[in-house]
Design an enzyme around this catalytic site. Structure first.
Site, PDB file in Angstrom:
ATOM      1  N   GLY A 185      81.304 -47.442 -18.266  1.00  0.00           N
ATOM      2  CA  GLY A 185      79.997 -47.274 -17.647  1.00  0.00           C
ATOM      3  C   GLY A 185      78.930 -47.729 -18.613  1.00  0.00           C
ATOM      4  O   GLY A 185      79.168 -47.808 -19.825  1.00  0.00           O
ATOM      5  N   GLN A 206      70.502 -47.332 -22.073  1.00  0.00           N
ATOM      6  CA  GLN A 206      71.289 -47.751 -23.230  1.00  0.00           C
ATOM      7  C   GLN A 206      70.960 -49.172 -23.688  1.00  0.00           C
ATOM      8  O   GLN A 206      71.285 -49.541 -24.822  1.00  0.00           O
ATOM      9  CB  GLN A 206      72.788 -47.646 -22.933  1.00  0.00           C
ATOM     10  CG  GLN A 206      73.268 -46.208 -22.756  1.00  0.00           C
ATOM     11  CD  GLN A 206      74.743 -46.127 -22.524  1.00  0.00           C
ATOM     12  OE1 GLN A 206      75.191 -46.272 -21.384  1.00  0.00           O
ATOM     13  NE2 GLN A 206      75.517 -45.929 -23.565  1.00  0.00           N
ATOM     14  N   CYS A 220      80.663 -42.433 -26.449  1.00  0.00           N
ATOM     15  CA  CYS A 220      79.496 -43.108 -25.874  1.00  0.00           C
ATOM     16  C   CYS A 220      79.168 -44.350 -26.689  1.00  0.00           C
ATOM     17  O   CYS A 220      79.195 -44.316 -27.922  1.00  0.00           O
ATOM     18  CB  CYS A 220      78.294 -42.154 -25.859  1.00  0.00           C
ATOM     19  SG  CYS A 220      76.827 -42.859 -25.074  1.00  0.00           S
ATOM     20  N   LEU A 221      78.838 -45.426 -25.979  1.00  0.00           N
ATOM     21  CA  LEU A 221      78.501 -46.677 -26.674  1.00  0.00           C
ATOM     22  C   LEU A 221      77.234 -46.527 -27.513  1.00  0.00           C
ATOM     23  O   LEU A 221      76.982 -47.317 -28.410  1.00  0.00           O
ATOM     24  CB  LEU A 221      78.326 -47.800 -25.642  1.00  0.00           C
ATOM     25  CG  LEU A 221      79.595 -48.208 -24.883  1.00  0.00           C
ATOM     26  CD1 LEU A 221      79.264 -49.131 -23.734  1.00  0.00           C
ATOM     27  CD2 LEU A 221      80.616 -48.843 -25.816  1.00  0.00           C
ATOM     28  N   HIS A 262      78.475 -38.767 -16.600  1.00  0.00           N
ATOM     29  CA  HIS A 262      78.091 -39.231 -17.936  1.00  0.00           C
ATOM     30  C   HIS A 262      76.924 -40.210 -17.838  1.00  0.00           C
ATOM     31  O   HIS A 262      75.985 -40.159 -18.642  1.00  0.00           O
ATOM     32  CB  HIS A 262      79.297 -39.894 -18.616  1.00  0.00           C
ATOM     33  CG  HIS A 262      79.038 -40.466 -19.981  1.00  0.00           C
ATOM     34  ND1 HIS A 262      79.606 -39.967 -21.130  1.00  0.00           N
ATOM     35  CD2 HIS A 262      78.277 -41.521 -20.373  1.00  0.00           C
ATOM     36  CE1 HIS A 262      79.187 -40.689 -22.175  1.00  0.00           C
ATOM     37  NE2 HIS A 262      78.390 -41.644 -21.735  1.00  0.00           N
ATOM     38  N   GLU A 263      76.982 -41.098 -16.821  1.00  0.00           N
ATOM     39  CA  GLU A 263      75.914 -42.116 -16.679  1.00  0.00           C
ATOM     40  C   GLU A 263      74.622 -41.494 -16.177  1.00  0.00           C
ATOM     41  O   GLU A 263      73.538 -41.817 -16.668  1.00  0.00           O
ATOM     42  CB  GLU A 263      76.365 -43.236 -15.745  1.00  0.00           C
ATOM     43  CG  GLU A 263      77.629 -43.970 -16.171  1.00  0.00           C
ATOM     44  CD  GLU A 263      77.677 -44.292 -17.650  1.00  0.00           C
ATOM     45  OE1 GLU A 263      78.773 -44.218 -18.229  1.00  0.00           O
ATOM     46  OE2 GLU A 263      76.626 -44.582 -18.255  1.00  0.00           O
ATOM     47  N   HIS A 307      72.637 -39.998 -18.855  1.00  0.00           N
ATOM     48  CA  HIS A 307      71.819 -40.952 -19.627  1.00  0.00           C
ATOM     49  C   HIS A 307      70.447 -41.155 -18.991  1.00  0.00           C
ATOM     50  O   HIS A 307      69.456 -41.360 -19.685  1.00  0.00           O
ATOM     51  CB  HIS A 307      72.509 -42.314 -19.751  1.00  0.00           C
ATOM     52  CG  HIS A 307      73.511 -42.415 -20.855  1.00  0.00           C
ATOM     53  ND1 HIS A 307      73.199 -42.188 -22.182  1.00  0.00           N
ATOM     54  CD2 HIS A 307      74.821 -42.721 -20.833  1.00  0.00           C
ATOM     55  CE1 HIS A 307      74.290 -42.350 -22.929  1.00  0.00           C
ATOM     56  NE2 HIS A 307      75.289 -42.669 -22.138  1.00  0.00           N
TER      57      HIS A 307
HETATM   58  O1  LIG Z   1      77.260 -44.438 -20.979  1.00  0.00           O
HETATM   59  C1  LIG Z   1      78.448 -45.148 -21.004  1.00  0.00           C
HETATM   60  N1  LIG Z   1      79.042 -45.269 -22.271  1.00  0.00           N
HETATM   61  O2  LIG Z   1      78.472 -44.697 -23.312  1.00  0.00           O
HETATM   62  C2  LIG Z   1      80.435 -45.659 -22.326  1.00  0.00           C
HETATM   63  C3  LIG Z   1      81.413 -44.500 -22.250  1.00  0.00           C
HETATM   64  C4  LIG Z   1      81.484 -43.921 -20.886  1.00  0.00           C
HETATM   65  C5  LIG Z   1      82.305 -42.679 -20.752  1.00  0.00           C
HETATM   66  C6  LIG Z   1      83.228 -42.290 -21.712  1.00  0.00           C
HETATM   67  C7  LIG Z   1      83.975 -41.125 -21.526  1.00  0.00           C
HETATM   68  C8  LIG Z   1      83.771 -40.359 -20.389  1.00  0.00           C
HETATM   69  C9  LIG Z   1      82.855 -40.754 -19.442  1.00  0.00           C
HETATM   70  C10 LIG Z   1      82.125 -41.910 -19.636  1.00  0.00           C
HETATM   71 NI    NI Z   2      77.274 -43.153 -22.769  1.00  0.00          NI
END
Ligand SMILES: OCN(O)CCCc1ccccc1
Ligand code: NI
Length: 184
Positions: free
Chosen positions: A60, A65, A111-112, A154-155, A158
């Protein structure tokens, strides 16, 4: 194309801001951004391209971000066999209904925008009814559960300036609350 250098990290204010709603029809710029975010996810999940451009794999990506404080996110969720089970560019996503049952990924979350491991269970809702709009402003309503539901939550976090580790119980990070399913 979006690269890791375009993704803001902890300490950049936009990551903690509340993003603004998109108005429809989305502008060409907003449509292009949505497509670029999806392209990043596809690239990040392609071994060769990810290696070539040093991309961290992502399922995601939310507009904040990439330092755009707008309520839009791309999600590209594979199952354990690598088949895509949920792929959407979400404009103004909103959770309409949440199950009582909770869920957390066994291995926690990353998270990225967070360049460090933060261990602990991120307890979320197991099943959600999600409302979102597409670039034309067409309304969609879908029911999600387990991993796709976790990713969407999670998104949406953000878009509200929330990061995954805000949900971790620092006193007992691995405690499994009542009524919580652990997703492998
Ligand atoms: O916001 C998206 N990003 O940071 C990438 C990781 C996305 C994510 C990772 C683990 C569980 C749910 C979502
Ligand atoms: Ni994230």
């Amino acid at each position: 194309m979006i690269l890791m250098k375009d993704i803001i990290r902890e300490g950049t204010p936009t990551l903690r801001a509340t993003a603004k709603k998109v108005t429809f029809p989305a502008s060409q710029e907003e449509q292009n951004l949505g497509l670029e975010m999806m392209e990043f996810l596809e690239n990040s999940q392609d071994e060769k391209i990810a290696e070539k451009y040093h991309l961290r794999a992502g399922v995601g990506l939310a507009a904040p971000q990439v330092n755009v404080s707008k309520r839009m996110a791309a999600v590209l969720v594979p199952d354990n066999q690598g088949n895509i089970v949920f792929k959407e560019i979400l404009y103004n996503p909103r959770i309409l209904r949440e199950s009582v049952k909770r869920a957390a990924l066994n291995e926690g979350e990353g998270c990225l925008s967070v360049d460090r491991d933060v261990a602990g269970l991120v307890v979320r809702t197991d099943r959600i009814t999600l409302e979102f709009f597409d670039a034309d402003g067409t309304r969609h309503e879908v029911k999600l559960r387990d991993y796709p539901a976790i990713v969407v939550q999670h998104e949406i976090d953000h878009l509200n300036g929330t990061l995954f580790y805000d949900h971790i119980d620092s006193k007992s990070p691995f405690k499994i609350p009542e009524n919580t399913v652990i997703i492998e």
